[in-house]
Design an enzyme around this catalytic site. Structure first.
Site, PDB file in Angstrom:
ATOM      1  CG  ASP A 232      35.180  22.014   9.111  1.00  0.00           C
ATOM      2  OD1 ASP A 232      34.241  22.450   8.430  1.00  0.00           O
ATOM      3  OD2 ASP A 232      35.259  20.831   9.503  1.00  0.00           O
ATOM      4  CB  ILE A 313      28.373  15.341   6.166  1.00  0.00           C
ATOM      5  CG1 ILE A 313      28.781  14.506   7.388  1.00  0.00           C
ATOM      6  CG2 ILE A 313      28.526  14.562   4.878  1.00  0.00           C
ATOM      7  CD1 ILE A 313      27.833  13.353   7.657  1.00  0.00           C
ATOM      8  NE  ARG A 314      32.782  19.046  12.460  1.00  0.00           N
ATOM      9  CZ  ARG A 314      34.009  18.615  12.195  1.00  0.00           C
ATOM     10  NH1 ARG A 314      34.751  19.263  11.315  1.00  0.00           N
ATOM     11  NH2 ARG A 314      34.495  17.548  12.791  1.00  0.00           N
ATOM     12  N   GLY A 315      29.175  20.639   7.751  1.00  0.00           N
ATOM     13  CA  GLY A 315      28.438  21.834   7.357  1.00  0.00           C
ATOM     14  C   GLY A 315      26.959  21.559   7.160  1.00  0.00           C
ATOM     15  CB  VAL A 318      26.611  23.170  11.332  1.00  0.00           C
ATOM     16  CG1 VAL A 318      26.483  24.588  11.884  1.00  0.00           C
ATOM     17  CG2 VAL A 318      27.654  22.411  12.132  1.00  0.00           C
TER      18      VAL A 318
END
Length: 424
Positions: A232, A313-315, A318
């Protein structure tokens, strides 16, 4: 006695100063030696997703790096080393071991920043963007750097020997066979990549220096997989395979043979294409700050992430950053649905939860949900309902199969369905 102690201290200062100057002198002497040119990036055949992932990270470093998994001999390391030729020379403070920027405070070492605050003139030099390779056998001290505790206690100064993270500042850190690297080292590198700084603490003494770099990892999935928590942390993920087309395989072999026989001549034949790509990257780096994403697109991106059960919420972030970089690379200042569709698999494929019973892989699952939301125009509730019905059908099928197996076992034992088996 006092004079002898002062002589020893003076000698120690001279030794430390000489040691600090050695890396700079060696790097300067190396730069004077003519090295073999890297394999031209524009002559790499296929592997489009890998090449795109590298270029997008060059345009916007905040994407978070690239992880490439694939078979042996597919040119993973060749492509990574080739991209460094596309990057411009950078200006750095002379005599500084951290590749400090003379203008950006975030990329300065403490010594350079204090010198500027005192009003001193900082001498600068231009050098190629660094590419630092992290070997599998590296220790934590080699990666992070070490402190000379004895010198710190006796001389009252922090004698720091920079590690690989310091050398990679403002450049690329390349980890080959990242899936075989010790997890503790991977954690250290990922923390530095996320925060842009590296902190070394030994015996109550602490040193912090800038460590802003693009992290590229490659590996062979047959030799082991990365933990989901580490997956991740990489911004983009690509799986590549061996080229199957006979004509393309032949062209690959011919290109490699021509490069091995005469690297300079082979690179010269691709110079025009290389220069055009360099210019395109420079323009994209300037334009990416002006690229905008419509709110409706952001909502749809978050909807896709939610339906895929992406943790955190990293996805979401990105995908937005990568779409902006892709639009800038195409010379536009506004992101479209097609931009999102081209890169969303690279951003989310490795973040989906793996289900051994699901025939769809990560990227296929991401693209399927993307089509439902972006192309078919379905709402979050509609797709959620479809997923619930699909799960219910799957459970009914499994229940029937289990019941059928039970009935068949009873028939084989000579008993009627439901007949009492007696005491066991």
């Amino acid at each position: 006695m006092a004079s002898s102690v002062s002589v020893v201290c003076q000698r120690r200062r001279e030794v430390l100063a000489k040691a600090a100057a050695e890396p700079v002198a060696s790097s300067e002497s190396k730069s004077q030696v003519k090295s073999k040119p890297a394999f031209p990036f524009t002559r790499v055949i296929q592997q489009d997703d890998m090449k795109l992932g590298l270029l997008l990270n060059v345009i916007d470093q905040r994407i978070g790096g690239l992880l490439v998994m694939g078979d042996r001999g597919t040119g993973k390391s060749v492509v990574v080393r080739a991209v460094i030729d596309l990057l411009p020379e950078i200006e750095m403070a002379e005599g500084d071991a951290f590749n400090s920027s003379p203008t950006d405070a975030r990329l300065m070492s403490k010594e350079v920043r204090e010198a500027i605050e005192r009003g001193e003139d900082i001498k600068t030099r231009k050098a190629k963007t660094p590419l630092v390779e992290l070997p599998l056998g590296a220790t934590e001290d080699r990666v992070c750097g070490t402190l000379d505790v004895e010198a710190a206690l006796q001389l009252g100064s922090k004698a720091f020997s920079p590690g690989l993270l310091a050398k990679a500042n403002r450049g690329i850190l390349y980890i080959d066979e990242v899936n075989l690297l010790d997890d503790s080292l991977v954690d250290v590198v990922l923390d530095a990549a996320a925060g842009g700084v590296n902190t070394v603490e030994r015996e109550g003494i602490s040193i912090t220096h800038p460590a802003s770099f693009i992290m590229i990892g490659t590996g062979n999935p047959e030799e082991g997989e990365l933990r989901p928590q580490l997956l991740d942390r990489f911004g983009l993920y690509v799986e590549i395979s061996t080229v199957a087309d006979p004509d393309l395989r032949l062209q690959l072999a011919l290109n490699r043979t021509a490069y091995d026989l005469n690297p300079e001549a082979f690179y010269e034949s691709a110079r025009e294409e290389q220069e055009a790509l360099k210019e395109k990257l420079l323009q994209a780096k300037k334009l990416v700050k002006e690229v905008t994403v419509d709110r409706d697109l952001r909502v749809k991106i978050s909807t896709v992430c939610s339906l895929l059960d992406i943790d955190g919420i990293r996805g979401d972030m990105v995908v937005v950053r990568t779409a902006k970089a892709f639009a800038a690379f195409d010379g536009r200042n506004e992101v479209t649905e097609d931009d999102v569709g081209r890169i969303i698999g690279l951003c989310l494929g490795h973040r989906t939860r793996k289900d051994p019973l699901d025939p769809l892989g990560g990227v296929q699952k991401v693209n399927a949900v993307f089509r439902r939301i972006f192309k078919d125009g379905l709402t979050y509730e509609a797709v959620k309902g479809m997923q619930a019905k699909s799960e219910a059908k799957k459970e009914d099928k499994e229940t029937k199969e289990d019941g059928g197996e039970k009935d068949s076992s009873e028939q084989r034992s000579g008993l009627k369905p439901g007949q009492w088996r007696g005491l066991k």
